[in-house]
Scaffold this motif. Structure first.
Motif, PDB file in Angstrom:
ATOM      1  N   ALA A   9       2.055  -2.653   8.505  1.00 21.12           N
ATOM      2  CA  ALA A   9       3.198  -3.506   8.184  1.00 21.12           C
ATOM      3  C   ALA A   9       3.949  -2.992   6.969  1.00 21.12           C
ATOM      4  O   ALA A   9       3.405  -2.284   6.132  1.00 21.12           O
ATOM      5  CB  ALA A   9       2.728  -4.925   7.908  1.00 21.12           C
ATOM      6  N   GLN A  10       5.208  -3.403   6.909  1.00 23.58           N
ATOM      7  CA  GLN A  10       6.053  -3.159   5.749  1.00 23.58           C
ATOM      8  C   GLN A  10       6.956  -4.373   5.614  1.00 23.58           C
ATOM      9  O   GLN A  10       7.638  -4.754   6.565  1.00 23.58           O
ATOM     10  CB  GLN A  10       6.871  -1.894   5.965  1.00 23.58           C
ATOM     11  CG  GLN A  10       7.337  -1.268   4.706  1.00 23.58           C
ATOM     12  CD  GLN A  10       7.902   0.122   4.968  1.00 23.58           C
ATOM     13  OE1 GLN A  10       8.055   0.549   6.108  1.00 23.58           O
ATOM     14  NE2 GLN A  10       8.206   0.810   3.907  1.00 23.58           N
ATOM     15  N   LEU A  11       6.929  -5.013   4.441  1.00 21.25           N
ATOM     16  CA  LEU A  11       7.639  -6.255   4.247  1.00 21.25           C
ATOM     17  C   LEU A  11       8.231  -6.277   2.845  1.00 21.25           C
ATOM     18  O   LEU A  11       7.573  -5.892   1.887  1.00 21.25           O
ATOM     19  CB  LEU A  11       6.668  -7.426   4.429  1.00 21.25           C
ATOM     20  CG  LEU A  11       7.177  -8.845   4.240  1.00 21.25           C
ATOM     21  CD1 LEU A  11       8.196  -9.205   5.307  1.00 21.25           C
ATOM     22  CD2 LEU A  11       6.012  -9.823   4.280  1.00 21.25           C
ATOM     23  N   VAL A  12       9.469  -6.731   2.739  1.00 13.52           N
ATOM     24  CA  VAL A  12      10.098  -6.922   1.438  1.00 13.52           C
ATOM     25  C   VAL A  12      10.439  -8.400   1.306  1.00 13.52           C
ATOM     26  O   VAL A  12      11.159  -8.954   2.123  1.00 13.52           O
ATOM     27  CB  VAL A  12      11.377  -6.066   1.274  1.00 13.52           C
ATOM     28  CG1 VAL A  12      12.037  -6.344  -0.067  1.00 13.52           C
ATOM     29  CG2 VAL A  12      11.063  -4.586   1.398  1.00 13.52           C
ATOM     30  N   ALA A  23       3.215  -3.301   1.727  1.00 15.34           N
ATOM     31  CA  ALA A  23       3.041  -2.307   2.785  1.00 15.34           C
ATOM     32  C   ALA A  23       1.561  -2.228   3.108  1.00 15.34           C
ATOM     33  O   ALA A  23       0.710  -2.390   2.225  1.00 15.34           O
ATOM     34  CB  ALA A  23       3.556  -0.948   2.343  1.00 15.34           C
ATOM     35  N   GLY A  24       1.247  -1.991   4.356  1.00 15.17           N
ATOM     36  CA  GLY A  24      -0.145  -1.889   4.760  1.00 15.17           C
ATOM     37  C   GLY A  24      -0.335  -0.879   5.858  1.00 15.17           C
ATOM     38  O   GLY A  24       0.525  -0.697   6.716  1.00 15.17           O
ATOM     39  N   SER A  25      -1.461  -0.190   5.780  1.00 15.22           N
ATOM     40  CA  SER A  25      -1.834   0.755   6.814  1.00 15.22           C
ATOM     41  C   SER A  25      -3.347   0.743   6.939  1.00 15.22           C
ATOM     42  O   SER A  25      -4.048   0.984   5.942  1.00 15.22           O
ATOM     43  CB  SER A  25      -1.334   2.154   6.465  1.00 15.22           C
ATOM     44  OG  SER A  25      -1.684   3.058   7.490  1.00 15.22           O
ATOM     45  N   GLY A  26      -3.831   0.437   8.124  1.00 16.15           N
ATOM     46  CA  GLY A  26      -5.272   0.347   8.322  1.00 16.15           C
ATOM     47  C   GLY A  26      -5.843  -0.807   7.524  1.00 16.15           C
ATOM     48  O   GLY A  26      -5.429  -1.939   7.676  1.00 16.15           O
ATOM     49  N   ALA A  27      -6.769  -0.513   6.638  1.00 12.52           N
ATOM     50  CA  ALA A  27      -7.407  -1.547   5.826  1.00 12.52           C
ATOM     51  C   ALA A  27      -6.909  -1.488   4.382  1.00 12.52           C
ATOM     52  O   ALA A  27      -7.540  -2.025   3.485  1.00 12.52           O
ATOM     53  CB  ALA A  27      -8.917  -1.375   5.861  1.00 12.52           C
ATOM     54  N   TYR A  28      -5.771  -0.858   4.143  1.00 11.30           N
ATOM     55  CA  TYR A  28      -5.252  -0.670   2.786  1.00 11.30           C
ATOM     56  C   TYR A  28      -3.895  -1.354   2.658  1.00 11.30           C
ATOM     57  O   TYR A  28      -2.979  -1.063   3.425  1.00 11.30           O
ATOM     58  CB  TYR A  28      -5.117   0.829   2.488  1.00 11.30           C
ATOM     59  CG  TYR A  28      -5.065   1.159   1.027  1.00 11.30           C
ATOM     60  CD1 TYR A  28      -6.221   1.278   0.277  1.00 11.30           C
ATOM     61  CD2 TYR A  28      -3.848   1.358   0.386  1.00 11.30           C
ATOM     62  CE1 TYR A  28      -6.182   1.590  -1.072  1.00 11.30           C
ATOM     63  CE2 TYR A  28      -3.796   1.666  -0.959  1.00 11.30           C
ATOM     64  CZ  TYR A  28      -4.972   1.788  -1.682  1.00 11.30           C
ATOM     65  OH  TYR A  28      -4.923   2.089  -3.014  1.00 11.30           O
ATOM     66  N   LEU A  29      -3.776  -2.272   1.697  1.00 16.54           N
ATOM     67  CA  LEU A  29      -2.523  -2.968   1.434  1.00 16.54           C
ATOM     68  C   LEU A  29      -2.025  -2.606   0.041  1.00 16.54           C
ATOM     69  O   LEU A  29      -2.821  -2.485  -0.884  1.00 16.54           O
ATOM     70  CB  LEU A  29      -2.719  -4.482   1.495  1.00 16.54           C
ATOM     71  CG  LEU A  29      -3.198  -5.085   2.802  1.00 16.54           C
ATOM     72  CD1 LEU A  29      -3.527  -6.549   2.606  1.00 16.54           C
ATOM     73  CD2 LEU A  29      -2.130  -4.918   3.860  1.00 16.54           C
ATOM     74  N   ASP A  79      -4.063  -3.039  -3.335  1.00 14.79           N
ATOM     75  CA  ASP A  79      -3.650  -2.281  -4.504  1.00 14.79           C
ATOM     76  C   ASP A  79      -2.414  -2.968  -5.079  1.00 14.79           C
ATOM     77  O   ASP A  79      -1.365  -2.991  -4.451  1.00 14.79           O
ATOM     78  CB  ASP A  79      -3.318  -0.854  -4.063  1.00 14.79           C
ATOM     79  CG  ASP A  79      -3.028   0.094  -5.203  1.00 14.79           C
ATOM     80  OD1 ASP A  79      -2.895  -0.367  -6.355  1.00 14.79           O
ATOM     81  OD2 ASP A  79      -2.934   1.300  -4.940  1.00 14.79           O
ATOM     82  N   LEU A  80      -2.548  -3.586  -6.257  1.00 17.83           N
ATOM     83  CA  LEU A  80      -1.429  -4.250  -6.919  1.00 17.83           C
ATOM     84  C   LEU A  80      -0.768  -3.251  -7.844  1.00 17.83           C
ATOM     85  O   LEU A  80      -1.402  -2.717  -8.752  1.00 17.83           O
ATOM     86  CB  LEU A  80      -1.910  -5.464  -7.723  1.00 17.83           C
ATOM     87  CG  LEU A  80      -0.850  -6.157  -8.590  1.00 17.83           C
ATOM     88  CD1 LEU A  80       0.269  -6.729  -7.726  1.00 17.83           C
ATOM     89  CD2 LEU A  80      -1.482  -7.236  -9.437  1.00 17.83           C
ATOM     90  N   ARG A  81       0.512  -2.984  -7.595  1.00 16.06           N
ATOM     91  CA  ARG A  81       1.261  -2.023  -8.395  1.00 16.06           C
ATOM     92  C   ARG A  81       2.429  -2.706  -9.080  1.00 16.06           C
ATOM     93  O   ARG A  81       3.037  -3.609  -8.531  1.00 16.06           O
ATOM     94  CB  ARG A  81       1.797  -0.889  -7.520  1.00 16.06           C
ATOM     95  CG  ARG A  81       0.694  -0.085  -6.889  1.00 16.06           C
ATOM     96  CD  ARG A  81       1.214   1.047  -6.074  1.00 16.06           C
ATOM     97  NE  ARG A  81       0.092   1.750  -5.456  1.00 16.06           N
ATOM     98  CZ  ARG A  81       0.217   2.852  -4.769  1.00 16.06           C
ATOM     99  NH1 ARG A  81       1.404   3.390  -4.584  1.00 16.06           N
ATOM    100  NH2 ARG A  81      -0.853   3.428  -4.248  1.00 16.06           N
ATOM    101  N   VAL A  82       2.724  -2.249 -10.284  1.00 15.36           N
ATOM    102  CA  VAL A  82       3.873  -2.743 -11.044  1.00 15.36           C
ATOM    103  C   VAL A  82       4.734  -1.529 -11.352  1.00 15.36           C
ATOM    104  O   VAL A  82       4.283  -0.589 -12.001  1.00 15.36           O
ATOM    105  CB  VAL A  82       3.433  -3.458 -12.341  1.00 15.36           C
ATOM    106  CG1 VAL A  82       4.651  -3.896 -13.140  1.00 15.36           C
ATOM    107  CG2 VAL A  82       2.553  -4.655 -12.016  1.00 15.36           C
TER     108      VAL A  82
END
Length: 114
Positions: A9-12, A23-29, A79-82
């Motif tokens: 998924a990809q969501l804004v 954004a998510g791919s497989g088991a990684y968000l 993964d929380l990114r700023v």
């Protein structure tokens, strides 16, 4: 039964006029927040009425630890990114708690001086 969730998924989302990217791919968000100020506003909770006393800190479970354990149970890593830099990673297998990076510590310290 499946060993974990699989996501593609990809969501804004727009929150208070600021874009939050998921954004998510497989088991990684990956959740990307544009700035430390937006993250502080997002995690501050509802505003208190003027003159209201500060609520006592609850002795309940740590919300970050709960998010980490939920990620592990679901087989997802968040993964929380700023501003494109990783701050905290939740749900990593083999860890007892979330992985907090130096970027998070420096970002939080910097937000006190703004």
């Amino acid at each position: 039964m499946a060993s974990g969730l699989e996501v593609e998924a990809q969501l804004v989302l727009t929150w208070n006029g600021q874009p939050l990217q998921l954004a998510g791919s497989g088991a990684y968000l990956i959740l990307n927040v544009p700035s430390q100020q937006v993250l502080d506003a997002l995690t501050a909770g509802p505003p208190r009425p003027p003159g209201a006393p500060k609520p006592p800190k609850s002795a309940g479970p740590d919300p970050l630890q709960q998010l980490h354990e939920l990620g592990q149970r679901l087989g997802l890593v968040l993964d929380l990114r700023v501003g494109g830099k990783t701050y905290v990673t939740f749900g990593l297998p083999g860890r007892t708690g979330p992985k907090i990076t130096l970027n998070a510590v420096l970002g939080k310290l910097g937000s006190f001086f703004r």
